[in-house]
Structures are given as C-alpha cells and as structure tokens.
Scaffold this active site. Structure first.
Site, PDB file in Angstrom:
ATOM      1  CG  ASN A  62      -0.562  -0.093   2.300  1.00  0.00           C
ATOM      2  OD1 ASN A  62       0.453  -0.669   2.944  1.00  0.00           O
ATOM      3  ND2 ASN A  62      -0.896   0.061   3.932  1.00  0.00           N
TER       4      ASN A  62
ATOM      5  CD  GLU B 185      -1.250   4.395   4.962  1.00  0.00           C
ATOM      6  OE1 GLU B 185      -1.549   5.237   5.349  1.00  0.00           O
ATOM      7  OE2 GLU B 185      -2.746   3.800   4.766  1.00  0.00           O
TER       8      GLU B 185
ATOM      9  CD  GLU C 296      -5.230  -5.510  -2.085  1.00  0.00           C
ATOM     10  OE1 GLU C 296      -4.705  -4.886  -1.526  1.00  0.00           O
ATOM     11  OE2 GLU C 296      -6.799  -5.825  -1.253  1.00  0.00           O
TER      12      GLU C 296
ATOM     13  CB  CYS D   4     -11.624  -2.526  -0.591  1.00  0.00           C
ATOM     14  SG  CYS D   4     -10.618  -1.544  -1.421  1.00  0.00           S
TER      15      CYS D   4
HETATM   16  N1  THU Z   1      -5.027  -1.723   1.867  1.00  0.00           N
HETATM   17  C1  THU Z   1      -4.862  -2.982   1.458  1.00  0.00           C
HETATM   18  O1  THU Z   1      -3.686  -1.877   1.315  1.00  0.00           O
HETATM   19  N2  THU Z   1      -5.181  -3.351   0.737  1.00  0.00           N
HETATM   20  C2  THU Z   1      -6.180  -3.741   1.588  1.00  0.00           C
HETATM   21  O2  THU Z   1      -6.552  -4.700   1.212  1.00  0.00           O
HETATM   22  C3  THU Z   1      -7.229  -3.327   2.839  1.00  0.00           C
HETATM   23  C4  THU Z   1      -6.393  -2.020   2.610  1.00  0.00           C
HETATM   24  C5  THU Z   1      -4.884  -0.766   3.023  1.00  0.00           C
HETATM   25  C6  THU Z   1      -5.313   1.189   2.333  1.00  0.00           C
HETATM   26  C7  THU Z   1      -4.898   1.710   3.363  1.00  0.00           C
HETATM   27  O3  THU Z   1      -2.942   1.751   2.695  1.00  0.00           O
HETATM   28  C8  THU Z   1      -4.214   1.079   4.723  1.00  0.00           C
HETATM   29  O4  THU Z   1      -4.643  -0.556   4.322  1.00  0.00           O
HETATM   30  C9  THU Z   1      -5.469   1.387   5.259  1.00  0.00           C
HETATM   31  O5  THU Z   1      -6.673   1.578   5.004  1.00  0.00           O
END
Ligand code: THU
Length: 140
Positions: free
Chosen positions: A41, A43, A54, A85
């Site tokens: 991830n 941000e 993903e 998500c």
């Molecule tokens: N996040 C993901 O990378 N994948 C998921 O399947 C769920 C959420 C990340 C997004 C964000 O950086 C952090 O988790 C919290 O939501």
C-alpha cells in the site's frame, strides 16, 4: 503455490508506505505467465489518493503485459486478515480468470490463511452492457 504467494506478499509488505494508517499491507499476484507481481500500500497526505497493495500488484502485472490473473495473496501486519476493499475487488475482476483465488492472512497467521474465490468476494461484478452502450453511441 498459495504459500509461496503468501510469503512473497509478506516480503512485499516491507516496502509499504503507510505513515497515516500505520496499517501495512503486501500483495503478491500470480499471472497466467506464472510470474509473481508484488505490491504494497502507498498512502498519501491527501488520504483519498491512497492505493491499496493488491491494486499496485495488479497494475504492475498489466504494465508487464499480463491480463489474466490466477491468484492473489494479501498480507497485513494487523491482527485480522486483510480482505480486499470493494474497489480492489472490482479492479481485480477486470483481469480475473474464472476461479481466481484470493488468499488473505495477517502476518502472524501466515500459515493459516483464509482462501476464497474472487467470485465469492464479488458475486455481481459490474460489467458494461456492450449492446446498450454501442447502440446509444451509434444513434447519436
Ligand atoms: N489496504 C490495502 O492495501 N489493501 C487492503 O486490502 C485493505 C486496505 C490499505 C489501504 C490503506 O493504506 C490501509 O490499508 C488502511 O486502510
């Protein structure tokens, strides 16, 4: 193969950029060329710009010419399995082979993943009704 993907996802998590949520995620995706594409991830201070692990892996695969996904593993350093998500489910559905597997696990439970198909996670993925869209365009 699923355990290889989970391991690769756990390693990819090391690169997660998650200073705002502190929720680190890694993903590893198996494409039909048998190659594994990883992601983490990423941000942003403008929170809504955040990209999930993903989706990063999916974009890397597509940018490498791969449009058929067999499986994806998603690992987090949280305490619960990081189910993808809604946006990511739809994004993966675009390139999912029938029966595409989604394996999720918290890193502390890497040996005990939850395994589902993408279809189970997103039974009614949005698809374009090509007939409707083309005929409307043609009548303009
Ligand atoms: N996040 C993901 O990378 N994948 C998921 O399947 C769920 C959420 C990340 C997004 C964000 O950086 C952090 O988790 C919290 O939501």
């Amino acid at each position: 193969m699923v355990s290889r993907l989970l391991q690769a996802a756990a390693e990819a998590m090391a690169d997660a950029y998650a200073p705002y949520s502190r929720f680190r995620v890694g993903a590893a995706l198996l494409a039909s060329n048998q190659k594994i594409y990883t992601g983490c991830n990423v941000e942003n201070v403008s929170y809504g710009l955040t990209i999930c692990a993903e989706r990063v892996a999916a974009v890397k695969a597509v940018a490498d010419g791969q449009r058929e996904f067999r499986a994806v593993a998603i690992v987090s350093d949280g305490t619960t399995p990081p189910f993808p998500c809604g946006a990511c489910r739809q994004f993966l559905a675009e390139f999912a082979l029938p029966g595409m597997i989604v394996a999720v696990a918290a890193r502390k439970d890497l040996a005990d993943p939850r395994l589902l198909t993408l279809r189970e996670l997103l039974p009614h993925a949005f698809r374009l009704d090509k007939k409707g869209t083309t005929s409307r365009r043609a009548s303009r």
